[in-house]
Design an enzyme around this catalytic site. Structure first.
Site, PDB file in Angstrom:
ATOM      1  N   PRO A  88       0.816  -1.224   0.000  1.00 48.61           N
ATOM      2  CA  PRO A  88       0.000   0.000   0.000  1.00 48.61           C
ATOM      3  C   PRO A  88       0.847   1.270   0.000  1.00 48.61           C
ATOM      4  O   PRO A  88       1.051   1.892   1.045  1.00 48.61           O
ATOM      5  CB  PRO A  88      -0.822  -0.129   1.289  1.00 48.61           C
ATOM      6  CG  PRO A  88      -0.708  -1.543   1.713  1.00 48.61           C
ATOM      7  CD  PRO A  88       0.634  -1.995   1.235  1.00 48.61           C
ATOM      8  N   GLU A  89       1.384   1.619  -1.140  1.00 48.72           N
ATOM      9  CA  GLU A  89       2.094   2.887  -1.278  1.00 48.72           C
ATOM     10  C   GLU A  89       1.169   3.862  -1.987  1.00 48.72           C
ATOM     11  O   GLU A  89      -0.019   3.597  -2.163  1.00 48.72           O
ATOM     12  CB  GLU A  89       3.412   2.661  -2.017  1.00 48.72           C
ATOM     13  CG  GLU A  89       4.244   1.585  -1.326  1.00 48.72           C
ATOM     14  CD  GLU A  89       5.725   1.630  -1.615  1.00 48.72           C
ATOM     15  OE1 GLU A  89       6.218   2.658  -2.099  1.00 48.72           O
ATOM     16  OE2 GLU A  89       6.409   0.629  -1.337  1.00 48.72           O
ATOM     17  N   LYS A  91      -0.567   8.469   1.348  1.00 45.51           N
ATOM     18  CA  LYS A  91      -1.041   7.150   1.756  1.00 45.51           C
ATOM     19  C   LYS A  91      -2.348   7.226   2.540  1.00 45.51           C
ATOM     20  O   LYS A  91      -2.781   6.236   3.121  1.00 45.51           O
ATOM     21  CB  LYS A  91       0.023   6.451   2.601  1.00 45.51           C
ATOM     22  CG  LYS A  91       1.327   6.205   1.853  1.00 45.51           C
ATOM     23  CD  LYS A  91       2.288   5.426   2.729  1.00 45.51           C
ATOM     24  CE  LYS A  91       3.599   5.164   2.005  1.00 45.51           C
ATOM     25  NZ  LYS A  91       4.500   4.332   2.827  1.00 45.51           N
ATOM     26  N   ARG A 113      13.242   0.863   9.098  1.00 46.31           N
ATOM     27  CA  ARG A 113      12.821  -0.012   8.007  1.00 46.31           C
ATOM     28  C   ARG A 113      14.033  -0.748   7.444  1.00 46.31           C
ATOM     29  O   ARG A 113      15.177  -0.396   7.702  1.00 46.31           O
ATOM     30  CB  ARG A 113      12.159   0.830   6.889  1.00 46.31           C
ATOM     31  CG  ARG A 113      10.989   1.678   7.338  1.00 46.31           C
ATOM     32  CD  ARG A 113       9.764   0.852   7.691  1.00 46.31           C
ATOM     33  NE  ARG A 113       9.222   0.206   6.515  1.00 46.31           N
ATOM     34  CZ  ARG A 113       8.372   0.815   5.658  1.00 46.31           C
ATOM     35  NH1 ARG A 113       8.014   2.063   5.838  1.00 46.31           N
ATOM     36  NH2 ARG A 113       7.902   0.150   4.618  1.00 46.31           N
TER      37      ARG A 113
END
Length: 273
Positions: free
Chosen positions: A2-3, A51, A250
């Site tokens: 989901p970008e 987003k 990340r």
């Protein structure tokens, strides 16, 4: 993943399913909205901002409201015909159901779900940088925001939605590979920051309107990315094993040959996560 392009596509799904419709029912399965009833409300439009997804509605009192949701890593909206089986995700992940005469929209594992007056949308998304897929995309402003912290790594800066809205881990890794820039390069040392921003926008725009995200031009499984998700596999350009390492909060993927110039911290380990 989901970008920004996924959220843009999701907004279009809800636009086609619900825009102009008067809701015949709603079911919120989150504590803060558990007693909310949108029956009789009209869906004006569905839009995305980075987003974030914004479903704009008109209440029975004619006031304008926005249902805000964030997909994060695992959220999704699905649209079904009335009476169709809801097959998108397990039922326990459903957070909201919006029903209309022609369609039923089901939100799974949504985050930051909130209903606010449309005039107050900025309280939820006003901190975001320029939206790469928005009608008001401003590349110069995105570059200015990135350059404001020259000592930060470019990998972390691209993920910061306050700089530019819509880039996630996949596009961060792919953009930096295509630009030949190490993710650990300080922003101030990136040779062509405007070119990096422009490439990010082109990649997201290229995937707008389709669900398969590809930066290579290939749509079949296993061929859609250069480095993302390809730890220990050979670089498509030079054959060197792709590496995976933590960067900030990340992980990042990169080719140490095609993206040279910055050494990893001494204690860095190329470990799986």
């Amino acid at each position: 993943m989901p970008e920004g392009d996924t959220v843009w596509n999701t907004a279009r799904v809800l636009q086609r399913a619900l825009a102009g419709a008067r809701l015949t029912g709603s079911d919120f399965r989150v504590p803060q909205l558990a007693t909310t009833d949108l029956t009789g409300w009209t869906v004006r439009e569905s839009a995305s901002r980075g987003k974030h997804l914004l479903l704009r509605l008109t209440g029975t009192d004619a006031e304008q409201w926005t249902l805000h949701s964030h997909l994060r890593m695992d959220g999704a909206w699905r649209a079904y015909a009335p009476g169709e089986r809801w097959s998108g995700r397990p039922a326990h992940l459903i957070r909201v159901v919006l029903s209309s005469p022609a369609a039923v929209a089901v939100g799974y594992h949504l985050h930051e779900l909130a209903l606010v007056p449309t005039a107050e949308e900025e309280s939820l998304v006003g901190h975001l940088g320029p939206d790469l897929l928005g009608p008001d995309w401003d590349a110069d402003e995105a570059v200015r925001r990135l350059a404001a912290d020259p000592d930060r790594t470019i990998g972390e800066a691209l993920l910061d939605q306050r700089n530019l809205a819509g880039v996630g881990n996949l596009y961060k890794c792919e953009v930096l590979f295509l630009r030949g820039v190490s993710p650990w390069t300080p922003v101030g040392a990136v040779p062509d920051l405007p070119g990096t921003v422009a490439l990010a926008q082109r990649l997201l725009a290229a995937n707008r309107g389709r669900w398969t995200q590809s930066t290579t031009g290939v749509l079949h499984r296993g061929g859609t990315s250069y480095v993302y998700g390809r730890r220990a596999q050979p670089c498509r350009r030079c054959g060197t094993a792709i590496r995976k390492e933590e960067l900030g909060e990340r992980v990042t993927y990169w080719c140490p040959v095609c993206q040279p110039g910055v050494e990893l911290p001494r204690n860095a380990q190329d470990r799986p996560r």
